[in-house]
Scaffold this motif. Sequence first.
Motif, mmCIF file in Angstrom:
data_model
loop_
_atom_site.group_PDB
_atom_site.id
_atom_site.type_symbol
_atom_site.label_atom_id
_atom_site.label_comp_id
_atom_site.label_asym_id
_atom_site.label_seq_id
_atom_site.Cartn_x
_atom_site.Cartn_y
_atom_site.Cartn_z
ATOM 1 N N PRO A 1 9.414 78.523 -2.350
ATOM 2 C CA PRO A 1 8.260 77.263 -2.525
ATOM 3 C C PRO A 1 6.946 77.906 -2.751
ATOM 4 O O PRO A 1 6.530 78.911 -2.554
ATOM 5 N N PHE A 2 6.309 76.686 -3.129
ATOM 6 C CA PHE A 2 4.781 77.073 -2.918
ATOM 7 C C PHE A 2 4.240 77.025 -1.575
ATOM 8 O O PHE A 2 4.777 76.556 -0.625
ATOM 9 N N PRO A 3 3.191 77.974 -1.276
ATOM 10 C CA PRO A 3 2.830 78.406 0.148
ATOM 11 C C PRO A 3 2.294 76.934 0.591
ATOM 12 O O PRO A 3 1.854 75.903 0.016
ATOM 13 N N PHE A 4 2.505 76.891 1.708
ATOM 14 C CA PHE A 4 2.143 75.506 2.655
ATOM 15 C C PHE A 4 0.567 75.505 2.604
ATOM 16 O O PHE A 4 -0.254 76.374 2.736
ATOM 17 N N ASN A 5 0.261 74.102 2.068
ATOM 18 C CA ASN A 5 -1.054 73.749 2.004
ATOM 19 C C ASN A 5 -1.221 72.215 2.292
ATOM 20 O O ASN A 5 -0.590 71.542 1.806
ATOM 21 N N GLU B 1 -3.504 70.650 1.160
ATOM 22 C CA GLU B 1 -3.872 69.757 -0.004
ATOM 23 C C GLU B 1 -2.812 70.150 -1.180
ATOM 24 O O GLU B 1 -3.276 69.891 -2.528
ATOM 25 N N SER B 2 -1.614 70.331 -0.877
ATOM 26 C CA SER B 2 -0.537 70.430 -1.850
ATOM 27 C C SER B 2 -0.481 69.194 -2.797
ATOM 28 O O SER B 2 -0.744 68.045 -2.466
ATOM 29 N N THR B 3 -0.223 69.401 -4.050
ATOM 30 C CA THR B 3 -0.152 68.371 -5.017
ATOM 31 C C THR B 3 1.192 67.590 -4.815
ATOM 32 O O THR B 3 2.153 68.302 -4.232
ATOM 33 N N ALA B 4 1.286 66.464 -5.257
ATOM 34 C CA ALA B 4 2.512 65.674 -5.319
ATOM 35 C C ALA B 4 3.654 66.435 -6.003
ATOM 36 O O ALA B 4 4.806 66.580 -5.782
ATOM 37 N N ALA B 5 3.249 67.092 -7.267
ATOM 38 C CA ALA B 5 4.205 68.007 -8.046
ATOM 39 C C ALA B 5 4.504 69.300 -7.164
ATOM 40 O O ALA B 5 5.928 69.549 -7.297
ATOM 41 N N GLN B 6 3.645 69.691 -6.547
ATOM 42 C CA GLN B 6 4.255 70.957 -5.536
ATOM 43 C C GLN B 6 5.173 70.721 -4.546
ATOM 44 O O GLN B 6 5.977 71.167 -4.219
ATOM 45 N N ARG B 7 4.758 69.563 -3.799
ATOM 46 C CA ARG B 7 5.757 68.961 -2.773
ATOM 47 C C ARG B 7 7.012 68.396 -3.287
ATOM 48 O O ARG B 7 8.078 68.729 -2.664
ATOM 49 N N GLU B 8 7.120 68.143 -4.533
ATOM 50 C CA GLU B 8 8.439 67.723 -5.083
ATOM 51 C C GLU B 8 9.241 68.955 -5.462
ATOM 52 O O GLU B 8 10.256 69.131 -5.331
ATOM 53 N N ARG C 1 7.405 78.526 -11.955
ATOM 54 C CA ARG C 1 7.532 77.306 -10.908
ATOM 55 C C ARG C 1 6.283 76.154 -11.221
ATOM 56 O O ARG C 1 6.597 74.994 -11.023
ATOM 57 N N ASN C 2 5.479 76.623 -11.917
ATOM 58 C CA ASN C 2 4.431 75.360 -12.171
ATOM 59 C C ASN C 2 4.922 74.435 -13.302
ATOM 60 O O ASN C 2 4.886 73.143 -13.266
ATOM 61 N N HIS D 1 7.635 69.152 -14.309
ATOM 62 C CA HIS D 1 8.859 68.377 -15.000
ATOM 63 C C HIS D 1 9.451 67.653 -13.806
ATOM 64 O O HIS D 1 9.479 66.403 -14.034
ATOM 65 N N PHE D 2 9.503 68.149 -12.547
ATOM 66 C CA PHE D 2 10.106 67.312 -11.642
ATOM 67 C C PHE D 2 9.238 66.117 -11.090
ATOM 68 O O PHE D 2 9.645 65.094 -10.630
ATOM 69 N N ALA D 3 7.891 66.192 -11.131
ATOM 70 C CA ALA D 3 7.042 65.278 -11.017
ATOM 71 C C ALA D 3 7.261 64.020 -11.755
ATOM 72 O O ALA D 3 6.769 62.741 -11.385
ATOM 73 N N GLN D 4 7.565 64.444 -12.886
ATOM 74 C CA GLN D 4 7.693 63.244 -13.789
ATOM 75 C C GLN D 4 8.921 62.398 -13.522
ATOM 76 O O GLN D 4 8.979 61.271 -14.003
ATOM 77 N N ASP D 5 9.860 62.740 -12.614
ATOM 78 C CA ASP D 5 11.129 62.059 -12.113
ATOM 79 C C ASP D 5 11.329 62.365 -10.686
ATOM 80 O O ASP D 5 12.191 62.805 -10.628
ATOM 81 N N PRO D 6 10.560 61.920 -9.769
ATOM 82 C CA PRO D 6 10.624 62.613 -8.373
ATOM 83 C C PRO D 6 11.756 61.821 -7.802
ATOM 84 O O PRO D 6 12.369 60.634 -8.179
ATOM 85 N N ILE D 7 12.527 62.478 -6.858
ATOM 86 C CA ILE D 7 13.729 62.118 -6.134
ATOM 87 C C ILE D 7 13.142 61.184 -5.063
ATOM 88 O O ILE D 7 12.149 61.458 -4.425
ATOM 89 N N GLN D 8 13.709 59.996 -4.938
ATOM 90 C CA GLN D 8 13.441 58.981 -4.090
ATOM 91 C C GLN D 8 13.910 59.346 -2.618
ATOM 92 O O GLN D 8 15.346 59.675 -2.616
#
Length: 220
Positions: free
Chosen positions: A100-104, A106-113, A204-205, A210-217
């Motif tokens: 995973p991306f390190p906890f932050n 200010e993480s972006t939506a893409a990183q959280r996804e 990872r980036n 890619h995932f941010a373009q179609d996030p899981i609801q």
Amino acid sequence: MDDIEVKPKKEDAVDYYNYKGWYSVVLLALVDSRYRFLYINVGSPRRCNDSGIYESSSLKAELLRCKLLYDQRKSFNNVEIPLVIIADSAFRLSRNVLKPFPFNVESTAAQREFNYRLSRCRRVVENAFGYLKARFRRIGKGLDNRIDNTNALIKACCVLHNFLISQRAYITDTWLPDPGSMTEEQSRVVPLNERRLNLGDCYRNALSQHFAQDPIQTSI
């Protein structure tokens, strides 16, 4: 990675003492989508950190040599990504291991996804360990045999676990503990010691975008 409770000799006890307050050996495993153990590394005392065990394992060496992983690569956001294994934050990010991306805050939506999807995939691994302990209660409740017999016993249980899955002898829900949120070990955040850009970062980036373009609801 999972901890198996053991009873070491008094003179060796300090090596097996874990941060949870009991004694254990480490079971490093590569798990497939059917909860089978494809690779296991058993017996490292708990004083060894997870990443260090993997870095010195034959699994890492085999992954680096395996050309098939790269033959099966696929392009995401113009980045060619081979087959990789997924792991938790305790591991080192590399071209073969995504974490995973390190906890932050200010993480972006893409990183959280990305983190959410990786966590969902890792549930298969957590379930595999849970099923192993449900099938063999001595593994789950702690091994009381001599420490020099521990490794053989754990390996035998892993082999039998795979055999039972091949025979469609599945675990029933009544064998398992009540489901809950992430375990303490899953939720542990290990600080990132190195921010050098490497292939793991690139992969990872690219996947996070890619995932941010179609996030899981997800439901709240």
